[in-house]
Enzyme design. Structure first.
Site, mmCIF file in Angstrom:
data_model
loop_
_atom_site.group_PDB
_atom_site.id
_atom_site.type_symbol
_atom_site.label_atom_id
_atom_site.label_comp_id
_atom_site.label_asym_id
_atom_site.label_seq_id
_atom_site.Cartn_x
_atom_site.Cartn_y
_atom_site.Cartn_z
ATOM 1 N N LYS A 1 0.814 -1.215 0.000
ATOM 2 C CA LYS A 1 0.000 0.000 0.000
ATOM 3 C C LYS A 1 0.848 1.266 0.000
ATOM 4 O O LYS A 1 0.512 2.238 -0.678
ATOM 5 C CB LYS A 1 -0.971 -0.009 1.179
ATOM 6 C CG LYS A 1 -2.137 -0.977 0.997
ATOM 7 C CD LYS A 1 -3.218 -0.700 2.028
ATOM 8 C CE LYS A 1 -4.063 -1.925 2.310
ATOM 9 N NZ LYS A 1 -5.055 -2.225 1.301
ATOM 10 N N GLU B 1 -9.092 1.063 -6.993
ATOM 11 C CA GLU B 1 -10.088 1.431 -5.990
ATOM 12 C C GLU B 1 -9.884 2.873 -5.537
ATOM 13 O O GLU B 1 -8.756 3.290 -5.272
ATOM 14 C CB GLU B 1 -9.983 0.503 -4.771
ATOM 15 C CG GLU B 1 -10.282 -0.950 -5.099
ATOM 16 C CD GLU B 1 -10.393 -1.832 -3.858
ATOM 17 O OE1 GLU B 1 -11.108 -2.827 -3.924
ATOM 18 O OE2 GLU B 1 -9.750 -1.526 -2.828
ATOM 19 N N GLU C 1 -6.114 1.699 -3.596
ATOM 20 C CA GLU C 1 -5.165 0.657 -3.970
ATOM 21 C C GLU C 1 -5.592 0.071 -5.307
ATOM 22 O O GLU C 1 -6.700 0.323 -5.782
ATOM 23 C CB GLU C 1 -5.135 -0.454 -2.909
ATOM 24 C CG GLU C 1 -6.446 -1.191 -2.767
ATOM 25 C CD GLU C 1 -6.311 -2.488 -1.976
ATOM 26 O OE1 GLU C 1 -5.191 -2.956 -1.756
ATOM 27 O OE2 GLU C 1 -7.347 -3.035 -1.605
ATOM 28 N N ASN D 1 -6.105 -3.539 -7.256
ATOM 29 C CA ASN D 1 -6.142 -4.990 -7.147
ATOM 30 C C ASN D 1 -5.768 -5.572 -8.497
ATOM 31 O O ASN D 1 -6.446 -5.349 -9.488
ATOM 32 C CB ASN D 1 -7.523 -5.463 -6.711
ATOM 33 C CG ASN D 1 -7.793 -5.090 -5.261
ATOM 34 O OD1 ASN D 1 -6.877 -5.135 -4.425
ATOM 35 N ND2 ASN D 1 -9.001 -4.690 -4.963
ATOM 36 N N PHE E 1 -22.525 -11.612 13.342
ATOM 37 C CA PHE E 1 -21.973 -12.109 12.078
ATOM 38 C C PHE E 1 -20.890 -13.161 12.274
ATOM 39 O O PHE E 1 -19.918 -13.220 11.525
ATOM 40 C CB PHE E 1 -21.434 -10.958 11.214
ATOM 41 C CG PHE E 1 -22.499 -10.010 10.762
ATOM 42 C CD1 PHE E 1 -23.162 -10.213 9.569
ATOM 43 C CD2 PHE E 1 -22.861 -8.930 11.546
ATOM 44 C CE1 PHE E 1 -24.167 -9.349 9.162
ATOM 45 C CE2 PHE E 1 -23.860 -8.059 11.151
ATOM 46 C CZ PHE E 1 -24.512 -8.275 9.945
HETATM 47 P P1 ADP Z 1 -8.121 -3.707 1.909
HETATM 48 O O1 ADP Z 1 -6.974 -3.895 0.953
HETATM 49 O O2 ADP Z 1 -7.852 -4.352 3.230
HETATM 50 O O3 ADP Z 1 -9.432 -4.068 1.327
HETATM 51 P P2 ADP Z 1 -8.503 -0.848 1.347
HETATM 52 O O4 ADP Z 1 -7.387 0.110 1.429
HETATM 53 O O5 ADP Z 1 -8.950 -1.266 -0.019
HETATM 54 O O6 ADP Z 1 -8.150 -2.137 2.222
HETATM 55 O O7 ADP Z 1 -9.732 -0.264 2.139
HETATM 56 C C1 ADP Z 1 -10.889 -1.014 2.403
HETATM 57 C C2 ADP Z 1 -12.036 -0.114 2.847
HETATM 58 O O8 ADP Z 1 -11.683 0.654 4.001
HETATM 59 C C3 ADP Z 1 -12.445 0.909 1.832
HETATM 60 O O9 ADP Z 1 -13.374 0.404 0.925
HETATM 61 C C4 ADP Z 1 -13.055 1.980 2.696
HETATM 62 O O10 ADP Z 1 -14.345 1.631 3.066
HETATM 63 C C5 ADP Z 1 -12.229 1.949 3.947
HETATM 64 N N1 ADP Z 1 -11.144 2.952 3.909
HETATM 65 C C6 ADP Z 1 -9.871 2.744 3.521
HETATM 66 N N2 ADP Z 1 -9.148 3.882 3.627
HETATM 67 C C7 ADP Z 1 -9.968 4.840 4.081
HETATM 68 C C8 ADP Z 1 -9.814 6.233 4.413
HETATM 69 N N3 ADP Z 1 -8.656 6.875 4.302
HETATM 70 N N4 ADP Z 1 -10.892 6.897 4.865
HETATM 71 C C9 ADP Z 1 -12.080 6.267 5.004
HETATM 72 N N5 ADP Z 1 -12.286 4.983 4.747
HETATM 73 C C10 ADP Z 1 -11.259 4.251 4.279
#
Ligand code: ADP
Length: 661
Positions: A116, A275, A288, A290, A348
């Site tokens: 990340k 994303e 990020e 994918n 859950f």
């Molecule tokens: P992972 O790789 O574990 O799925 P992500 O970085 O894609 O992690 O984030 C997953 C979710 O977390 C996002 O869809 C969002 O809902 C929340 N999220 C991540 N970063 C932020 C942020 N800076 N502010 C608010 N919500 C966030």
């Protein structure tokens, strides 16, 4: 084109890839662990190779076994699905070294996007907007506090190696940050063997919107529009849809252009997803990338009319993209719901067991991607997803309506599942308005999900259906009773529907194609049943409007469910109902004095001592389950009388951890 491919995965995604390969005339090889010897993907493939014991680390994560299976079967290419080895650059490299094609991106692109922190730096350099934050590893809690003050609360602690929502904590105060820093790092260490964490600004009321990209080996990259995945629980997607009800054409184009720029910057090839997190003002920030097929790819397939797996295979075989950006047309609306084996009313908790009954809904505009079948087992070894349910329509409203019907008609028995919860989410007025955010579930179900509440109209319908069902059964008994009893009971029009302490007197009389049902002083309803005793799904036309119900138990008592709400009833004759007043009532035992383990897991630690006074909200113990650390807190003030478990104990659901005075 390849003549044979191997699918280095299991479950629904393995079945999904097999389906397209078969249509393309490509032979398929499945791989399986001992736990999956009877799995659907094994049955549906042309050949199957055992790769090891149940534990993923010894089977689905073994690169050497995958390569060996390719050698053994002559598979020329490998589709990795999602999860497992799909985002391991080492896997793509090892395949290349063995002369096998990886149906996915180049190893360098996987590596660049796999971390990340590194991927954010790269995105920033490629002109992609990133969340304000600190793009460096945070060594300790004190540094975290200092940086958080610079960025400004609220902040999010994130694991650099993170994925699947693990190793992520929101902090609004110094106290929360200290705890979040520790637990995110611990979780990251146990999930990814890498405890590096960083900090970024937490975006309030965020929406998760992602762009599907597609690149070929000839330098062409396009995007296929967005998916909105804001309905999440613990940062895990629950509902996904395409398009997003929030984006306008300009924002879509801007996000698409940035996603394509990023893909080009890393030399991307194959299907991938960029994303973004989007705030109230439609500012969007890169989260990020994918580097694989996403779970929710079907919604994009339905609005674009493309088969993403086919395109991935063609791209891997060296073909050019068959369309340009201007050829991409989005039409209609598609929604996906993830059906899980879990118990929504018990926080859950994952549920395991055998699906004694499994009847997915069928019909136009319904797609069910699954890796199970009636009689199959959901085990502790893998993800507890049962199926992905996808519906579509010309509009969001039409797709939503279809989803509601499909959820009602989805029959799963033998373990707990989230169908009722999904129906409850869909039933929210806020969902219908499209006013989504990643806080949707937390805000719409404060204090957790306790089962949907019945509206007066829903309750009236359930009572009418229950009475009609009972009458239908009574008619059947009376027709066949000559064989079992000398005295056929007279059917009678008067019944009492008993639900808990409530009693509803109902009159049921045959009427054209069904029954006239009159409950209390309310207007008479006409109920026509399309159902035979023993069937779990009941279709009823109530005053001409079709509703689908789930029904369990037959005879006198049954459970009826519709739109996520359920009612357990007994339908008695008036004389029997009157006698109920004389029956003793069984009292539920008082368990509030105990801290029970809410899930099967490992007791990591106990934060209190015998005799200690605790305040509501104070940390009591930590249980690790499915690689997540769950902090159990005191529900009210009290004194710890006795500690009944020890750190390191492996706990079952409802095992007593400690006792209050
Ligand atoms: P992972 O790789 O574990 O799925 P992500 O970085 O894609 O992690 O984030 C997953 C979710 O977390 C996002 O869809 C969002 O809902 C929340 N999220 C991540 N970063 C932020 C942020 N800076 N502010 C608010 N919500 C966030």
């Amino acid at each position: 084109m390849f003549s044979k491919i191997l699918i280095a995965n299991r479950g629904e995604i393995a079945c999904r890839v097999i389906r397209t390969a078969r249509r393309m005339g490509i032979k398929t090889v499945a791989v399986y662990s001992d736990a999956d010897a009877d799995a659907l993907h094994v049955r549906e493939s042309d050949e199957a190779v055992r790769i090891g014991p149940a534990a993923s680390a010894e089977s689905y994560l073994r690169i050497d076994r995958m390569i060996e299976a390719c050698r053994q079967t002559g598979a020329e290419a490998v589709h990795p699905g999602y999860g497992f080895l799909s985002e391991k650059a080492a896997f793509a490299e090892a395949l290349a070294a063995a002369g096998i094609v990886f149906i996915g991106p180049p190893p360098a692109a996987i590596a660049a996007m796999g971390d990340k922190i590194e991927s954010k730096k790269l995105a920033h350099a490629a002109g992609v907007s990133t969340v304000p934050g600190h793009l460096g590893v945070i060594p300790d809690a004190e540094t975290a506090l200092r940086i958080a003050r610079e960025i400004g609360y609220p902040v999010m602690v994130k694991a650099s190696a993170g994925g699947g929502g693990k190793g992520m904590r929101i902090a609004r105060t110094d106290g929360e940050l200290r705890e979040g820093f520790r637990s995110a790092a611990n979780e990251a260490r146990s999930s990814f063997a890498d405890d590096r964490v960083f900090l970024e600004k937490y975006i309030e009321e965020p929406r998760h919107i992602e762009i599907q990209v597609l690149g070929d080996a000839h330098g062409n990259v396009i995007h296929l529009g967005e998916r909105e995945c804001s309905i999440q629980r613990r940062h895990q997607k629950v509902f996904e849809e395409a398009p997003s009800p929030f984006l306008d054409e300009a924002t879509r184009a801007a996000m698409g252009a940035q996603a394509v720029a990023l893909a080009k910057a890393v030399g991307y090839r194959s299907a991938g997803t960029v994303e973004f997190i989007v705030d109230r003002e439609r500012n969007f920030y890169f989260l990020e990338m994918n580097t694989r097929l996403q779970v929710e790819h079907p919604v994009t397939e339905w609005v674009t009319g493309l088969d993403l797996v086919e395109l991935m295979i063609r791209i891997a075989a060296g073909e050019r993209l068959p369309l340009r950006q201007e050829d991409v047309r989005l039409s209609g609306w598609a929604i996906e719901a993830r059906v899980y084996a879990e118990d929504p009313v018990r926080g859950f908790l994952p549920s395991i067991g055998r699906l004694t009954r499994y009847l997915p809904p069928t019909g136009d505009d319904i797609r069910v991607d699954t890796g199970i079948y009636e009689g199959a087992e959901i085990t502790v070894h893998y993800d507890p997803m049962i199926a992905k349910l996808v519906t579509r329509g010309a509009s969001r409203e039409a797709a939503t309506r279809r989803m509601a019907e499909a959820l009602d008609a989805f029959c799963i028995r033998g373990l707990s599942h989230n169908l009722g919860f999904l129906a409850a989410v869909l039933g929210k007025e806020r969902f219908r308005r499209g006013a989504l955010s990643t806080n949707f579930i937390a805000e719409e179900f404060p204090g957790g999900y306790a089962g949907a509440t019945l509206s007066d109209e829903a309750k009236r319908n359930l009572i009418a259906v229950a009475a009609a069902v009972r009458r239908r059964l009574a008619e059947r008994e009376s027709r066949i009773s000559g064989q079992v009893s000398t005295q056929a009971p007279s059917i009678g029009a008067q019944w009492v529907v008993v639900s808990g302490a409530e009693q509803h007197a109902v009159m049921v009389e045959p009427a054209a194609g069904g029954y006239q049902v009159t409950a209390g002083g309310a207007a008479t309803q006409h109920v026509a049943l399309d159902w035979r005793p023993g069937e779990p799904i009941l279709r009823a036309r109530i005053d001409g409007v079709l509703s689908v119900f789930q029904i369990d138990g037959d005879g006198v008592g049954f459970r009826l469910a519709h739109a996520g709400a359920a009612m357990t009833v007994r339908v008695l004759r008036p004389a029997a109902a009157a006698l109920l007043a004389h029956m003793p009532v069984k009292e539920a035992p008082d368990l509030s004095r105990f801290l029970l383990s809410p899930m099967p897991g490992l007791l990591v630690g106990i934060a209190v001592k015998e005799g200690q006074e605790v305040k509501a909200g104070e940390e009591l113990a930590t249980v690790e389950a499915m690689k997540m650390e769950n902090v159990l807190r005191a529900e009210r003030d009290g004194r710890v009388a006795k500690i009944r478990a020890r750190a390191g104990d492996s706990l079952a659901v409802d095992d007593i951890i400690l006792e209050f005075a």
